[in-house]
Design an enzyme around this catalytic site. Structure first.
Site, PDB file in Angstrom:
ATOM      1  N   ASP A  12       0.834  -1.209   0.000  1.00  0.00           N
ATOM      2  CA  ASP A  12       0.000   0.000   0.000  1.00  0.00           C
ATOM      3  C   ASP A  12       0.866   1.256   0.000  1.00  0.00           C
ATOM      4  O   ASP A  12       0.736   2.117   0.880  1.00  0.00           O
ATOM      5  CB  ASP A  12      -0.946  -0.019   1.206  1.00  0.00           C
ATOM      6  CG  ASP A  12      -1.945  -1.156   1.116  1.00  0.00           C
ATOM      7  OD1 ASP A  12      -2.326  -1.522  -0.009  1.00  0.00           O
ATOM      8  OD2 ASP A  12      -2.346  -1.682   2.169  1.00  0.00           O
ATOM      9  N   PHE A  61      -9.173  -5.650  -4.799  1.00  0.00           N
ATOM     10  CA  PHE A  61     -10.056  -4.575  -5.260  1.00  0.00           C
ATOM     11  C   PHE A  61     -11.423  -4.652  -4.579  1.00  0.00           C
ATOM     12  O   PHE A  61     -12.309  -3.873  -4.882  1.00  0.00           O
ATOM     13  CB  PHE A  61     -10.202  -4.634  -6.792  1.00  0.00           C
ATOM     14  CG  PHE A  61      -8.927  -4.277  -7.522  1.00  0.00           C
ATOM     15  CD1 PHE A  61      -7.871  -3.666  -6.852  1.00  0.00           C
ATOM     16  CD2 PHE A  61      -8.783  -4.535  -8.866  1.00  0.00           C
ATOM     17  CE1 PHE A  61      -6.700  -3.324  -7.514  1.00  0.00           C
ATOM     18  CE2 PHE A  61      -7.616  -4.195  -9.545  1.00  0.00           C
ATOM     19  CZ  PHE A  61      -6.569  -3.598  -8.862  1.00  0.00           C
ATOM     20  N   LYS A  62     -11.583  -5.592  -3.685  1.00  0.00           N
ATOM     21  CA  LYS A  62     -12.852  -5.726  -2.947  1.00  0.00           C
ATOM     22  C   LYS A  62     -14.030  -5.433  -3.877  1.00  0.00           C
ATOM     23  O   LYS A  62     -14.873  -4.579  -3.602  1.00  0.00           O
ATOM     24  CB  LYS A  62     -12.854  -4.823  -1.703  1.00  0.00           C
ATOM     25  CG  LYS A  62     -11.758  -5.212  -0.727  1.00  0.00           C
ATOM     26  CD  LYS A  62     -11.923  -4.593   0.636  1.00  0.00           C
ATOM     27  CE  LYS A  62     -10.823  -5.052   1.564  1.00  0.00           C
ATOM     28  NZ  LYS A  62      -9.482  -4.505   1.218  1.00  0.00           N
ATOM     29  N   ALA A  64     -17.281  -5.137  -5.662  1.00  0.00           N
ATOM     30  CA  ALA A  64     -18.615  -5.140  -5.017  1.00  0.00           C
ATOM     31  C   ALA A  64     -19.631  -4.419  -5.888  1.00  0.00           C
ATOM     32  O   ALA A  64     -20.189  -3.397  -5.495  1.00  0.00           O
ATOM     33  CB  ALA A  64     -18.530  -4.485  -3.636  1.00  0.00           C
ATOM     34  N   SER A 114     -11.213  -6.756   9.355  1.00  0.00           N
ATOM     35  CA  SER A 114     -10.351  -6.783  10.545  1.00  0.00           C
ATOM     36  C   SER A 114     -10.456  -5.546  11.433  1.00  0.00           C
ATOM     37  O   SER A 114      -9.981  -5.554  12.563  1.00  0.00           O
ATOM     38  CB  SER A 114      -8.895  -6.945  10.107  1.00  0.00           C
ATOM     39  OG  SER A 114      -8.531  -5.890   9.245  1.00  0.00           O
ATOM     40  N   GLN A 171      -2.495  -3.140  12.778  1.00  0.00           N
ATOM     41  CA  GLN A 171      -3.877  -3.256  13.286  1.00  0.00           C
ATOM     42  C   GLN A 171      -3.955  -4.041  14.595  1.00  0.00           C
ATOM     43  O   GLN A 171      -5.048  -4.245  15.140  1.00  0.00           O
ATOM     44  CB  GLN A 171      -4.781  -3.895  12.234  1.00  0.00           C
ATOM     45  CG  GLN A 171      -4.930  -3.065  10.960  1.00  0.00           C
ATOM     46  CD  GLN A 171      -5.873  -3.713   9.973  1.00  0.00           C
ATOM     47  OE1 GLN A 171      -7.022  -4.045  10.287  1.00  0.00           O
ATOM     48  NE2 GLN A 171      -5.405  -3.908   8.749  1.00  0.00           N
TER      49      GLN A 171
HETATM   50  O1  3DU Z   1      -2.830  -2.974   8.216  1.00  0.00           O
HETATM   51  P1  3DU Z   1      -1.746  -3.271   7.191  1.00  0.00           P
HETATM   52  O2  3DU Z   1      -0.897  -2.086   6.850  1.00  0.00           O
HETATM   53  O3  3DU Z   1      -0.956  -4.501   7.551  1.00  0.00           O
HETATM   54  O4  3DU Z   1      -2.479  -3.605   5.781  1.00  0.00           O
HETATM   55  C1  3DU Z   1      -3.500  -4.562   5.673  1.00  0.00           C
HETATM   56  C2  3DU Z   1      -3.933  -4.715   4.224  1.00  0.00           C
HETATM   57  O5  3DU Z   1      -4.962  -5.687   4.142  1.00  0.00           O
HETATM   58  C3  3DU Z   1      -4.483  -3.458   3.599  1.00  0.00           C
HETATM   59  O6  3DU Z   1      -4.162  -3.487   2.208  1.00  0.00           O
HETATM   60  C4  3DU Z   1      -5.968  -3.571   3.783  1.00  0.00           C
HETATM   61  O7  3DU Z   1      -6.693  -2.892   2.799  1.00  0.00           O
HETATM   62  C5  3DU Z   1      -6.171  -5.078   3.652  1.00  0.00           C
HETATM   63  N1  3DU Z   1      -7.326  -5.614   4.370  1.00  0.00           N
HETATM   64  C6  3DU Z   1      -7.481  -5.475   5.702  1.00  0.00           C
HETATM   65  O8  3DU Z   1      -6.625  -4.869   6.362  1.00  0.00           O
HETATM   66  C7  3DU Z   1      -8.611  -6.018   6.347  1.00  0.00           C
HETATM   67  C8  3DU Z   1      -9.540  -6.697   5.647  1.00  0.00           C
HETATM   68  O9  3DU Z   1     -10.566  -7.227   6.281  1.00  0.00           O
HETATM   69  C9  3DU Z   1      -9.347  -6.855   4.297  1.00  0.00           C
HETATM   70  C10 3DU Z   1      -8.245  -6.312   3.674  1.00  0.00           C
END
Ligand code: 3DU
Length: 219
Positions: A12, A61-62, A64, A114, A171
């Site tokens: 990202d 790209f979720k 939807a 999440s 997270q």
């Molecule tokens: O929190 P991080 O920086 O480790 O990134 C998590 C990635 O996973 C990020 O691209 C986000 O869009 C994706 N993601 C979630 O964090 C939670 C979900 O339920 C689905 C996708």
């Protein structure tokens, strides 16, 4: 997608040079690169093709939308040599089936997300979304590393389908908990790409995964 380290890197970032450098630096420790809107909106789908030459790419790209639009989106993903795409299930069976029909690789269905706000909507129907993923023949689901008990419950629903689990590091989730709960892969973004040494951080996480899995370290 190979299953060696069981780590997926969420790229990202918005600079092409940074994305390519991260991919090259971490490729020994990750099984796939996950690309989301920040990167493709900034740098275009051409970058997916470039990353696909370094390793497997999953487009998060979720998706939807209505079935026809979903089909058109998913077709674009696989034209760029991605190996997988992440789609939403809440749009219903016809819309998810359109993704499966258009895919020339793996389709992963989001179940419970999440972040805290997931409790408001997606968590309430996560079991149904997981059942839908199985019913339509998806490769797997996305389940929250921040709630490992939910990964365990969703594993009971999806059987041997793949579970990809984001929410580790920034997270609050750990690499070990979702793996112990039955996840096949964990997805990590900021904890790796914001680290002073992303390669070393990726290596460290793969060791935690292997320890939790009770498996030998990947060579
Ligand atoms: O929190 P991080 O920086 O480790 O990134 C998590 C990635 O996973 C990020 O691209 C986000 O869009 C994706 N993601 C979630 O964090 C939670 C979900 O339920 C689905 C996708």
């Amino acid at each position: 997608m190979r299953r060696r380290t069981r780590l997926i890197l969420a790229l990202d970032v918005t600079e092409e040079s940074k994305a390519l450098r991260l991919a090259a630096d971490t490729r020994d420790y990750v099984d796939a690169f996950k690309v989301n809107y920040p990167l493709v909106l900034a740098r275009g789908m051409e970058l997916v093709e470039k990353l696909a030459k370094i390793g497997d790419v999953i487009c998060d790209f979720k998706v939807a939308d209505i079935p026809n639009t979903n089909r058109l989106i998913v077709d674009q993903v696989f034209r760029r040599h991605a190996k997988g795409v992440i789609v939403h299930g809440f749009v219903g069976e016809d819309a998810v089936r359109a993704c499966i029909d258009a895919a020339r690789g793996d389709v992963f269905v989001v179940t419970e997300m999440s972040h805290p706000g997931a409790e408001e909507f997606t968590a309430k129907v996560a079991d149904d979304l997981a059942r839908l993923a199985v019913k339509v023949g998806a490769a797997g689901i996305i389940a929250p590393a921040t709630r490992p008990e939910r990964v365990k419950a969703l594993r009971a629903i999806v059987g041997d389908r793949l579970i990809l689990s984001p929410g580790v590091g920034a997270q609050g989730g750990t690499p070990a908990d979702p793996i112990a709960a039955g996840a096949d892969y964990i997805i990590v973004g900021r904890a790796i790409y914001d680290a002073a040494n992303p390669r070393a951080e990726a290596e460290k996480i793969t060791k935690e995964i292997a320890r939790a899995a009770g498996a030998p370290l990947p060579r």
